[in-house]
Design an enzyme around this catalytic site. Sequence first.
Site, PDB file in Angstrom:
ATOM      1  CB  SER A 157     -22.399  -4.513  -5.242  1.00 19.24           C
ATOM      2  OG  SER A 157     -23.247  -3.498  -5.687  1.00 19.24           O
TER       3      SER A 157
ATOM      4  CG  HIS B  91     -28.849   7.186 -12.259  1.00 15.63           C
ATOM      5  ND1 HIS B  91     -27.809   7.918 -11.715  1.00 15.63           N
ATOM      6  CD2 HIS B  91     -29.981   7.775 -11.822  1.00 15.63           C
ATOM      7  CE1 HIS B  91     -28.311   8.897 -10.989  1.00 15.63           C
ATOM      8  NE2 HIS B  91     -29.623   8.841 -11.041  1.00 15.63           N
TER       9      HIS B  91
HETATM   10  C1  GRF Z   1     -24.934   1.966  -7.849  1.00 16.48           C
HETATM   11  O1  GRF Z   1     -25.972   2.403  -7.032  1.00 16.48           O
HETATM   12  C2  GRF Z   1     -25.130   2.440  -9.255  1.00 16.48           C
HETATM   13  O2  GRF Z   1     -26.473   2.592  -9.613  1.00 16.48           O
HETATM   14  C3  GRF Z   1     -24.466   3.805  -9.243  1.00 16.48           C
HETATM   15  O3  GRF Z   1     -23.371   3.664  -8.396  1.00 16.48           O
HETATM   16  C4  GRF Z   1     -23.607   2.604  -7.471  1.00 16.48           C
HETATM   17  C5  GRF Z   1     -22.458   1.649  -7.618  1.00 16.48           C
HETATM   18  O4  GRF Z   1     -22.510   0.623  -6.662  1.00 16.48           O
HETATM   19  N1  GRF Z   1     -24.105   4.237 -10.579  1.00 16.48           N
HETATM   20  P1  GRF Z   1     -21.500  -0.596  -6.758  1.00 16.48           P
HETATM   21  O5  GRF Z   1     -20.100  -0.011  -6.738  1.00 16.48           O
HETATM   22  O6  GRF Z   1     -21.784  -1.322  -8.035  1.00 16.48           O
HETATM   23  O7  GRF Z   1     -21.772  -1.439  -5.554  1.00 16.48           O
END
Ligand code: GRF
Length: 209
Positions: A16, A113
């Site tokens: 996402s 993060h």
């Molecule tokens: C997000 O919550 C990001 O903060 C963490 O991993 C997750 C990735 O989500 N590092 P997506 O794959 O971008 O939906």
Amino acid sequence: MPTKTVLGIILSGRGSNMQAIVDAISAGRLANAKVGVIISDNPNANALTRIPASDIPRVCIERENFKDKASFEKALIKELRIHHVELVVLAGFMRILSAEFLNEFNGNVMNIHPSLLPAFSGLKAQEQTLNYGVKVSGCTVHFVDDGMDTGPVILQQAVPVLENDTVESLSERILHVEHILYPRAISLFCEGRLKVVNRKVQILEKPEK
Ligand code: GRF
């Protein structure tokens, strides 16, 4: 026209944040960047099929096809170089990169993060947040060093932790902010407005000559 900074997005799953970055570029909110390549280490990552109409190259490089971490990272570097990547954007990439990898890109590697670092680094940040009982959480965009979520902080944004939050509801509230913050941090980088001094990130009014 100013040249665009070439991004290489590396991920392992849902994608996402990758989508938010691609959308921000299309919408002109991140006009000074273009995505050179999207790399996943997971052949089942939704991210690999998430933007079907796009012509951005997508590549899967699986760790298990390499004898060690060094050769896996060499393959990543090779792919990123083929596409002339200038900024490596980690977007849900579930591995720690070595100092050698980071040096290849002069430290121009970012991550997002889902907590206000240095609190709740590592896996399951939202679950750690709820278990601890803090009242405020959020997300952090940072440059990557060879530790676990320990690199210089670029941007942070807070969200409230509510009384009846679940991991899902808190994650969703944080994710919404992630999708705004990550393109903004990348845009600052592309404008040449991020300067790291003594491990601290300064956001410059104007790029230095
Ligand atoms: C997000 O919550 C990001 O903060 C963490 O991993 C997750 C990735 O989500 N590092 P997506 O794959 O971008 O939906």
